[in-house]
Scaffold this motif. Structure first.
Motif, PDB file in Angstrom:
ATOM      1  N   ALA A 166       0.845  -1.206   0.000  1.00  0.00           N
ATOM      2  CA  ALA A 166       0.000   0.000   0.000  1.00  0.00           C
ATOM      3  C   ALA A 166       0.875   1.249   0.000  1.00  0.00           C
ATOM      4  O   ALA A 166       0.590   2.228  -0.711  1.00  0.00           O
TER       5      ALA A 166
ATOM      6  N   ASP B 219       9.392   3.303   7.675  1.00  0.00           N
ATOM      7  CA  ASP B 219       9.052   1.972   8.192  1.00  0.00           C
ATOM      8  C   ASP B 219       9.707   1.762   9.540  1.00  0.00           C
ATOM      9  O   ASP B 219      10.823   2.233   9.779  1.00  0.00           O
TER      10      ASP B 219
ATOM     11  N   ILE C  46      -2.006  -8.515  -2.881  1.00  0.00           N
ATOM     12  CA  ILE C  46      -1.060  -7.396  -3.007  1.00  0.00           C
ATOM     13  C   ILE C  46      -1.616  -6.373  -3.997  1.00  0.00           C
ATOM     14  O   ILE C  46      -1.646  -5.173  -3.724  1.00  0.00           O
TER      15      ILE C  46
END
Ligand code: FAD
Length: 438
Positions: free
Chosen positions: A12, A34, A356
């Motif tokens: 995403a 992240d 995905i």
């Protein structure tokens, strides 16, 4: 110039970065954060290690990741190292692509017994997610029960069932490879509340169960609806059900040639996990379908369970200051809009469903909303400092940020350490990842 912060480097996150590049061209700078020093979310830590062709989609994200206007900002946990309010000061739009990394609870007695895991933890263990690398499931018992009738349950059952040689070419991590090679499991029960026509398993993944070296799937013929009832199913599900029919038609003497049995237990609702410290058995209630829903019949039975893995869905982790929908287990949002300038996308927006590729239109739609909001004046004038401001904050806080270049060094070290025929040997702890960047 507009500055966007995307939180989460899974599908995403990167599809959204790609969409932003297409929509804004050189007029945007994007930081993809992240909490791990390595990118790609569940492509690395969810997708099964013996499904390498699926993992290859990350190559597509490299194109966005390596562009001049996109940065990877790894090893930074938003909500802990930096707050959402701080990011909103620095970036025009903050887009949460944090996925749904927490296991949904079964909500039955005995859930806290030893050797009971959710699939996020168990899959994280065999895929080397640093948070779950030390899980150490006990595989010395006879029977594992995998709760759930979706593709994650299939992944878990298949990984438990495979012989060591079947992991050639996979990137299953060493600790899991070694533990599975010593496994004494002889039975894997895939248990679900509804029937064969309600499974959420795709044909390819289900068919794989019929091709394992030392394990054979077993479906009781009596559990299957009459064959003519398959006609109303959509084609993919019909194909999956045809695999179940083939499993049911395999004679017992053929199945008996393989030492591990994978049994499908339909119309079975888990009621309690039983054991002293460690799980020993599971009490189930038989169900019947009432307008598509499973309802208990009152008839119960207890089956052996030395290991239990619940594959029943995931929840997003809340982040301080971000409205959360407790019931749905994701950020409270209206088609991806949370608050002015704050958006969500992917599993963090819609919950844990889809492949995905499903995250691609989601990412593009979010960027369209941002374009509309800019036009409507919701995001204000383009005066924010973006990445330069973040770098100053990170330096002030002493954050050890991992760049995409650093990740490429970690990746290279993982590839170098690979056993023969395997793509990589993953680092399973953050320290080792950081050391590997040099
Ligand atoms: C076991 C399993 C197997 C699957 N197999 C397949 C398959 O074979 N084929 C397929 O098409 N799909 C598969 N999927 C589905 C696919 O993985 C998802 O659709 C997809 O990964 C969701 O993308 P996402 O970006 O929303 O979340 P994720 O991929 O989970 O990415 C979220 C990212 O956000 C980061 N993050 C979280 N919180 C923070 C924070 N506070 N600060 C900074 N970073 C944070 C995480 O570290 C992670 O990198 C599978 C899913 C699972 C669970």
């Amino acid at each position: 110039m507009r500055h966007f912060a995307i939180i989460g480097s899974g599908p995403a996150g990167y599809y959204t970065a790609e969409a932003a590049q297409k929509a804004f061209g050189d007029e945007v700078r994007i930081d993809v954060f992240d909490r791990l020093p390595v990118p790609y979310g569940l492509i690395r830590t969810g997708v099964a290690p013996d499904h390498q062709s699926i993992k290859a989609v990350s190559r597509r994200f490299e194109k966005a990741a390596l562009s001049d206007n996109v940065r990877f900002v790894g090893n930074v946990t938003i909500g802990e190292d930096v707050t959402i309010a701080e990011l909103q000061e620095l970036y025009d739009a903050v887009i949460l692509a944090t996925g749904a990394p927490r296991d949904r609870a079964l909500g039955i007695p005995g859930e806290d017994l030893d050797n009971v895991f959710g699939s996020a933890a168990f899959v994280g263990w065999y895929n080397g997610h640093p948070e779950f690398a030390a899980l150490a499931p006990d595989l010395s018992g006879n029977t594992a029960v995998v709760i759930g009738m979706g593709n994650v349950a299939l992944d878990v059952a298949r990984i438990l069932a495979k012989a060591p040689a079947e992991f050639a070419g996979s990137d299953i991590v060493a600790h899991a490879r070694e533990a599975l090679a010593e496994s004494r499991l002889q039975k894997i029960v895939i248990l679900g509340r509804r029937g064969p026509h309600q499974i959420m398993m795709t044909p390819k993944e289900l068919g794989e169960l019929g091709e394992l070296e030392r394990a054979a799937p077993h479906v009781a013929a009596a559990d299957l609806p009459a064959p003519e009832e398959d006609a109303i199913l959509e084609p993919g599900l019909r194909k999956s059900v045809s695999h179940l029919r083939a499993f049911a038609a395999t004679p017992e003497h053929i199945r008996a040639e393989k030492p591990v049995e994978i049994e499908f237990a339909f119309m079975s609702s888990p009621k309690a996990l039983i054991g002293k410290d460690k799980v020993e058995s599971i009490e189930i209630e038989k169900t019947e379908l009432v307008r598509g829903r499973a309802e208990g019949t009152g008839e119960t039975e207890t089956i052996r369970a030395d290991l239990v893995i619940a594959c029943i869905g995931y929840r997003t982790s809340p982040i301080p200051g971000v409205p959360f929908d407790e019931r749905a287990g994701r950020f409270a949002n209206d088609e991806g809009r949370i608050l002015p300038g704050l958006y969500c996308v992917g599993w963090a927006r819609r919950g844990p469903s889809g492949t995905i590729g499903t995250n691609r239109p989601d990412g593009y739609a979010t960027i369209e909303h941002i374009v509309e909001d800019i036009a409507a004046g919701v995001l204000g004038r383009a005066t924010r400092r973006g990445g330069v401001g973040f770098d100053a904050l990170a330096a002030e806080r002493g954050l050890d940020v991992v760049s995409f270049n650093d990740w490429k060094k970690i990746e290279e070290a993982e590839e170098k350490a690979a056993r023969e025929g395997a793509p990589r040997e993953k680092f399973v702890d953050v320290e080792a990842m950081i050391r590997a960047r040099g």
